[in-house]
Design a protein around this motif. Structure first.
Motif, PDB file in Angstrom:
ATOM      1  N   ALA A   1       0.837  -1.207   0.000  1.00 35.42           N
ATOM      2  CA  ALA A   1       0.000   0.000   0.000  1.00 35.42           C
ATOM      3  C   ALA A   1       0.868   1.252   0.000  1.00 35.42           C
ATOM      4  CB  ALA A   1      -0.921   0.006   1.210  1.00 35.42           C
ATOM      5  N   ALA A   2       1.972   1.211   0.765  1.00 35.83           N
ATOM      6  CA  ALA A   2       2.826   2.393   0.880  1.00 35.83           C
ATOM      7  C   ALA A   2       3.570   2.708  -0.413  1.00 35.83           C
ATOM      8  CB  ALA A   2       3.827   2.210   2.027  1.00 35.83           C
ATOM      9  N   ILE A   3       3.863   1.667  -1.186  1.00 35.89           N
ATOM     10  CA  ILE A   3       4.630   1.886  -2.415  1.00 35.89           C
ATOM     11  C   ILE A   3       3.706   2.160  -3.605  1.00 35.89           C
ATOM     12  CG2 ILE A   3       4.854  -0.455  -3.424  1.00 35.89           C
ATOM     13  CD1 ILE A   3       7.883   0.049  -3.542  1.00 35.89           C
TER      14      ILE A   3
ATOM     15  N   HIS B   1       3.507   5.387  -5.821  1.00 38.93           N
ATOM     16  CA  HIS B   1       4.637   5.658  -6.713  1.00 38.93           C
ATOM     17  C   HIS B   1       4.531   4.921  -8.043  1.00 38.93           C
ATOM     18  CE1 HIS B   1       6.570   7.765  -3.458  1.00 38.93           C
ATOM     19  NE2 HIS B   1       6.239   6.762  -2.674  1.00 38.93           N
ATOM     20  N   PHE B   2       3.582   4.001  -8.123  1.00 35.05           N
ATOM     21  CA  PHE B   2       3.400   3.271  -9.383  1.00 35.05           C
ATOM     22  C   PHE B   2       2.010   3.513  -9.954  1.00 35.05           C
ATOM     23  CE2 PHE B   2       6.844   0.892  -7.311  1.00 35.05           C
ATOM     24  CZ  PHE B   2       7.799   1.005  -8.310  1.00 35.05           C
ATOM     25  N   LYS B   3       1.514   4.728  -9.698  1.00 31.83           N
ATOM     26  CA  LYS B   3       0.207   5.102 -10.206  1.00 31.83           C
ATOM     27  C   LYS B   3       0.258   5.152 -11.726  1.00 31.83           C
ATOM     28  CE  LYS B   3      -1.224   9.087  -9.111  1.00 31.83           C
ATOM     29  NZ  LYS B   3      -1.406  10.254  -8.286  1.00 31.83           N
ATOM     30  N   GLY B   4      -0.778   4.644 -12.345  1.00 23.63           N
ATOM     31  CA  GLY B   4      -0.843   4.721 -13.794  1.00 23.63           C
ATOM     32  C   GLY B   4      -0.189   3.546 -14.498  1.00 23.63           C
ATOM     33  N   LEU B   5       0.512   2.720 -13.727  1.00 22.71           N
ATOM     34  CA  LEU B   5       1.106   1.519 -14.316  1.00 22.71           C
ATOM     35  C   LEU B   5       0.002   0.476 -14.512  1.00 22.71           C
ATOM     36  CD1 LEU B   5       4.167   1.709 -14.638  1.00 22.71           C
ATOM     37  CD2 LEU B   5       4.409   0.025 -12.828  1.00 22.71           C
ATOM     38  N   SER B   6       0.151  -0.385 -15.511  1.00 20.73           N
ATOM     39  CA  SER B   6      -0.890  -1.388 -15.748  1.00 20.73           C
ATOM     40  C   SER B   6      -0.971  -2.361 -14.575  1.00 20.73           C
ATOM     41  CB  SER B   6      -0.581  -2.159 -17.033  1.00 20.73           C
ATOM     42  OG  SER B   6       0.536  -3.001 -16.824  1.00 20.73           O
ATOM     43  N   SER B   7      -2.122  -2.971 -14.420  1.00 19.32           N
ATOM     44  CA  SER B   7      -2.326  -3.937 -13.335  1.00 19.32           C
ATOM     45  C   SER B   7      -1.315  -5.066 -13.416  1.00 19.32           C
ATOM     46  CB  SER B   7      -3.740  -4.515 -13.389  1.00 19.32           C
ATOM     47  OG  SER B   7      -4.683  -3.506 -13.188  1.00 19.32           O
ATOM     48  N   TRP B   8      -1.011  -5.468 -14.641  1.00 20.64           N
ATOM     49  CA  TRP B   8      -0.077  -6.573 -14.828  1.00 20.64           C
ATOM     50  C   TRP B   8       1.313  -6.210 -14.300  1.00 20.64           C
ATOM     51  CZ3 TRP B   8       0.806 -11.420 -15.235  1.00 20.64           C
ATOM     52  CH2 TRP B   8       2.016 -11.876 -15.766  1.00 20.64           C
ATOM     53  N   LYS B   9       1.769  -4.978 -14.624  1.00 22.47           N
ATOM     54  CA  LYS B   9       3.086  -4.550 -14.156  1.00 22.47           C
ATOM     55  C   LYS B   9       3.113  -4.403 -12.632  1.00 22.47           C
ATOM     56  CE  LYS B   9       4.896  -2.383 -18.317  1.00 22.47           C
ATOM     57  NZ  LYS B   9       5.232  -1.143 -19.028  1.00 22.47           N
ATOM     58  N   ASN B  10       2.022  -3.893 -12.070  1.00 17.84           N
ATOM     59  CA  ASN B  10       1.943  -3.780 -10.615  1.00 17.84           C
ATOM     60  C   ASN B  10       1.959  -5.157  -9.960  1.00 17.84           C
ATOM     61  OD1 ASN B  10       1.946  -1.111  -9.541  1.00 17.84           O
ATOM     62  ND2 ASN B  10       0.078  -0.730 -10.690  1.00 17.84           N
ATOM     63  N   LEU B  11       1.352  -6.118 -10.637  1.00 20.89           N
ATOM     64  CA  LEU B  11       1.336  -7.486 -10.128  1.00 20.89           C
ATOM     65  C   LEU B  11       2.747  -8.073 -10.125  1.00 20.89           C
ATOM     66  CD1 LEU B  11      -1.538  -9.838 -10.682  1.00 20.89           C
ATOM     67  CD2 LEU B  11       0.694 -10.839 -11.045  1.00 20.89           C
TER      68      LEU B  11
ATOM     69  N   GLY C   1       4.686  -6.315  -7.315  1.00 20.93           N
ATOM     70  CA  GLY C   1       4.206  -6.750  -6.001  1.00 20.93           C
ATOM     71  C   GLY C   1       4.619  -8.162  -5.660  1.00 20.93           C
ATOM     72  N   SER C   2       4.659  -9.032  -6.659  1.00 23.36           N
ATOM     73  CA  SER C   2       4.957 -10.439  -6.390  1.00 23.36           C
ATOM     74  C   SER C   2       6.376 -10.629  -5.861  1.00 23.36           C
ATOM     75  CB  SER C   2       4.751 -11.276  -7.654  1.00 23.36           C
ATOM     76  OG  SER C   2       5.706 -10.917  -8.623  1.00 23.36           O
ATOM     77  N   GLN C   3       7.249  -9.646  -6.102  1.00 25.79           N
ATOM     78  CA  GLN C   3       8.632  -9.767  -5.630  1.00 25.79           C
ATOM     79  C   GLN C   3       8.963  -8.740  -4.557  1.00 25.79           C
ATOM     80  OE1 GLN C   3      10.638  -9.557  -9.476  1.00 25.79           O
ATOM     81  NE2 GLN C   3      11.259 -11.666  -9.195  1.00 25.79           N
ATOM     82  N   LEU C   4       7.925  -8.183  -3.943  1.00 28.10           N
ATOM     83  CA  LEU C   4       8.133  -7.163  -2.918  1.00 28.10           C
ATOM     84  C   LEU C   4       8.629  -7.814  -1.619  1.00 28.10           C
ATOM     85  CD1 LEU C   4       7.656  -4.086  -2.705  1.00 28.10           C
ATOM     86  CD2 LEU C   4       5.450  -4.603  -1.687  1.00 28.10           C
ATOM     87  N   THR C   5       9.745  -7.320  -1.109  1.00 30.64           N
ATOM     88  CA  THR C   5      10.250  -7.816   0.179  1.00 30.64           C
ATOM     89  C   THR C   5      10.512  -6.621   1.093  1.00 30.64           C
ATOM     90  OG1 THR C   5      12.574  -7.661  -0.448  1.00 30.64           O
ATOM     91  CG2 THR C   5      11.451  -9.712  -0.989  1.00 30.64           C
ATOM     92  N   ASP C   6      10.758  -6.880   2.361  1.00 28.61           N
ATOM     93  CA  ASP C   6      11.108  -5.804   3.295  1.00 28.61           C
ATOM     94  C   ASP C   6      12.284  -5.004   2.753  1.00 28.61           C
ATOM     95  OD1 ASP C   6       9.226  -6.568   5.323  1.00 28.61           O
ATOM     96  OD2 ASP C   6      10.567  -8.216   5.838  1.00 28.61           O
ATOM     97  N   GLU C   7      13.266  -5.733   2.206  1.00 34.04           N
ATOM     98  CA  GLU C   7      14.509  -5.097   1.776  1.00 34.04           C
ATOM     99  C   GLU C   7      14.328  -4.304   0.493  1.00 34.04           C
ATOM    100  OE1 GLU C   7      14.298  -8.435   2.292  1.00 34.04           O
ATOM    101  OE2 GLU C   7      15.057  -8.470   4.344  1.00 34.04           O
TER     102      GLU C   7
ATOM    103  N   PRO D   1      -1.573 -10.562  -0.326  1.00 32.46           N
ATOM    104  CA  PRO D   1      -1.319  -9.263   0.323  1.00 32.46           C
ATOM    105  C   PRO D   1      -0.167  -8.475  -0.309  1.00 32.46           C
ATOM    106  CG  PRO D   1      -0.816 -11.090   1.826  1.00 32.46           C
ATOM    107  CD  PRO D   1      -1.421 -11.685   0.606  1.00 32.46           C
ATOM    108  N   ARG D   2       0.710  -9.147  -1.039  1.00 27.19           N
ATOM    109  CA  ARG D   2       1.800  -8.449  -1.707  1.00 27.19           C
ATOM    110  C   ARG D   2       1.303  -7.627  -2.897  1.00 27.19           C
ATOM    111  NH1 ARG D   2       6.762 -12.793  -2.012  1.00 27.19           N
ATOM    112  NH2 ARG D   2       8.077 -11.823  -0.442  1.00 27.19           N
ATOM    113  N   VAL D   3       0.408  -8.217  -3.694  1.00 25.29           N
ATOM    114  CA  VAL D   3       0.037  -7.558  -4.950  1.00 25.29           C
ATOM    115  C   VAL D   3      -1.259  -6.760  -4.860  1.00 25.29           C
ATOM    116  CG1 VAL D   3       1.220  -9.282  -6.331  1.00 25.29           C
ATOM    117  CG2 VAL D   3      -1.201  -9.561  -5.890  1.00 25.29           C
ATOM    118  N   LEU D   4      -2.178  -7.142  -3.972  1.00 23.24           N
ATOM    119  CA  LEU D   4      -3.508  -6.533  -3.975  1.00 23.24           C
ATOM    120  C   LEU D   4      -3.484  -5.005  -3.801  1.00 23.24           C
ATOM    121  CD1 LEU D   4      -6.316  -7.754  -4.431  1.00 23.24           C
ATOM    122  CD2 LEU D   4      -6.676  -7.642  -1.968  1.00 23.24           C
ATOM    123  N   PRO D   5      -2.795  -4.470  -2.750  1.00 23.25           N
ATOM    124  CA  PRO D   5      -2.795  -3.006  -2.611  1.00 23.25           C
ATOM    125  C   PRO D   5      -2.146  -2.311  -3.810  1.00 23.25           C
ATOM    126  CG  PRO D   5      -2.074  -4.040  -0.583  1.00 23.25           C
ATOM    127  CD  PRO D   5      -2.109  -5.120  -1.623  1.00 23.25           C
TER     128      PRO D   5
END
Lengths: 242, 72
Positions: A93-95, A98-108, A111-117, B21-25
Motif C-alpha cells: 500500500a505504501a509503495i 509511486h506506481f500510479k498509472g502503471l498497468s495492473s499486470w506490471k503492478n502485479l 508486487g509479487s517480488q516485494l520484500t522488506d529489503e 497481500p503483496r500484490v492486492l494493494p
C-alpha cells in the motif's frame, strides 16, 4: 529533451540492479541460512529451491522449515505463513502511490517480488528525491530474487555440514540490513524528529505488543499505530500541508 | 525431482496466501488518487516497519520473549 533523457536513464533496469548491491550480502547470508535450516528440517534441495522460487519470503521460509521439522499440520503452516507475511499489505500500500498509472499486470509483477529489503531500498530512493520506475524496480527485484534463490540452494546443498548456522553470526545480517535501511531513510528525511518519534514509538509498541500478540502481529500493530502517530504529528506541525 | 506431495501443498498454499497481500494493494490502490491524509500516513510506513522489524529481531527474539514464546 535533456531532462527527458535523464528521466529515462533513472528508470533503467541496470540502475535497479546496481541499487540492489548494498543489500546483497544480507540476501546471500540470510538465504544461505534459510537453505541450511530447510535442509536440517528434512527438506530436499528441490523443495528448498521451489519454496524460494514461489514463496520468496525469508521469515516465512524459516517458519516453514521449523514447522515442517515439527510435523505441524499443513493448514497450520499455511495459516502461520499467511499471518507472518501479512505486513506486505502495508508495504504494498505504501509503495502503490509511486506506481500510479502503471498497468495492473506490471503492478502485479512488482508486487509479487516485494520484500522488506526491496521495499526499503525503493523507499530510500524516493526519500532521497529520486523517482522509481517499473524497469528500475524490476532490476532491483530480479537481482534480489536470483541471489535469494541461489543462496538458499547453496545453503541446501552445503547444509548437512553446517548444523547450526547461527553460530557464525549469519542471523545478524538481517537486523544489520534493516538498521542500514532505517538509517538511510532517517538520513534523507527533511524533518528528522518526526520519523525519529515514529521509529521510537514503533520499537516501544512492538515490545509492548510482544507480551500479548505473536511477533508478526506485533509488527503490524506497531507499524499501523506509529505511522498514525507520525501522520498526526505531521498534521499538527504543518497545518495540514505536508 | 524429489518433491513430496505434502511439501508441494505447503509451498503452493503459502505462496498463494503470501502473494495476495503483496500484490492486492499495489494493483488496487495505484488506480486511484489517494486522499492526502492516507498518503501522509503511508509515508511513515517504511520507518515504522523497519524499526519494528529491528526491535523484533534484536530485542524480542533474542531476549525478553524467549519465555513468552515457550508459552505459546
Amino acid at each position: 529533451m535533456e531532462l527527458n533523457h535523464q528521466a529515462i536513464q533513472k528508470d533503467s533496469f541496470i540502475q535497479g540492479v546496481k541499487d540492489c548491491v548494498p543489500t546483497l550480502l544480507g540476501y546471500l547470508s540470510i538465504g544461505f541460512a534459510a537453505g541450511v535450516v530447510g535442509k536440517t528440517s528434512g527438506m530436499s534441495v528441490s523443495e528448498i529451491a521451489l519454496m524460494s522460487a514461489l514463496l520468496y519470503a525469508g521469515s516465512g521460509q524459516f517458519i516453514a522449515a521449523g514447522m515442517i521439522a515439527a510435523s505441524s499440520p499443513i493448514s497450520a503452516i499455511i495459516f502461520t505463513i499467511f499471518f507472518i507475511n501479512l505486513r506486505h499489505l502495508l508495504l504494498s500500500a505504501a509503495i502503490a502511490p509511486h506506481f500510479k498509472g502503471l498497468s495492473s499486470w506490471k503492478n502485479l509483477v512488482i508486487g509479487s517480488q516485494l520484500t522488506d529489503e526491496s521495499f526499503g531500498v525503493a523507499m530510500n530512493h524516493v526519500a532521497s528525491g529520486k523517482t522509481i520506475g517499473y524497469r528500475w524496480m524490476l532490476g532491483l527485484n530480479m537481482t534480489a530474487y536470483l541471489n535469494w534463490l541461489l543462496a538458499t540452494i547453496a545453503g541446501g546443498l552445503l547444509g548437512k555440514w553446517i548444523p547450526h548456522p547461527e553460530v557464525y553470526g549469519l542471523d545478524f545480517a538481517l537486523p544489520a540490513m534493516f538498521i542500514g535501511l532505517l538509517v538511510l531513510q532517517l538520513h534523507s528525511s527533511k524533518k528528522l524528529w518526526v520519523p525519529m518519534i515514529v521509529a521510537l514509538s514503533s520499537v516501544l509498541i512492538v515490545i509492548g505488543a510482544s507480551y500479548i500478540f505473536t511477533g508478526s502481529m506485533g509488527v503490524i500493530i506497531a507499524a499501523v499505530l506509529s505511522s498514525t502517530i507520525g501522520a498526526v504529528i505531521q498534521k499538527w506541525t504543518s497545518d495540514g500541508t505536508s | 525431482m524429489d518433491i513430496r506431495w505434502n511439501i508441494l501443498i505447503i509451498i503452493m498454499g503459502s505462496a498463494l496466501v503470501t502473494l495476495i497481500p503483496r500484490v492486492l494493494p499495489l494493483v488496487v490502490l495505484s488506480r486511484f488518487q489517494l486522499p492526502n491524509g492516507l498518503i501522509r500516513w503511508l509515508q511513515h510506513i517504511p520507518v515504522a516497519v523497519m524499526a519494528a522489524l529491528i526491535a523484533q529481531e534484536l530485542l524480542i527474539q533474542r531476549g525478553i520473549s524467549h519465555s513468552i514464546n515457550s508459552n505459546g
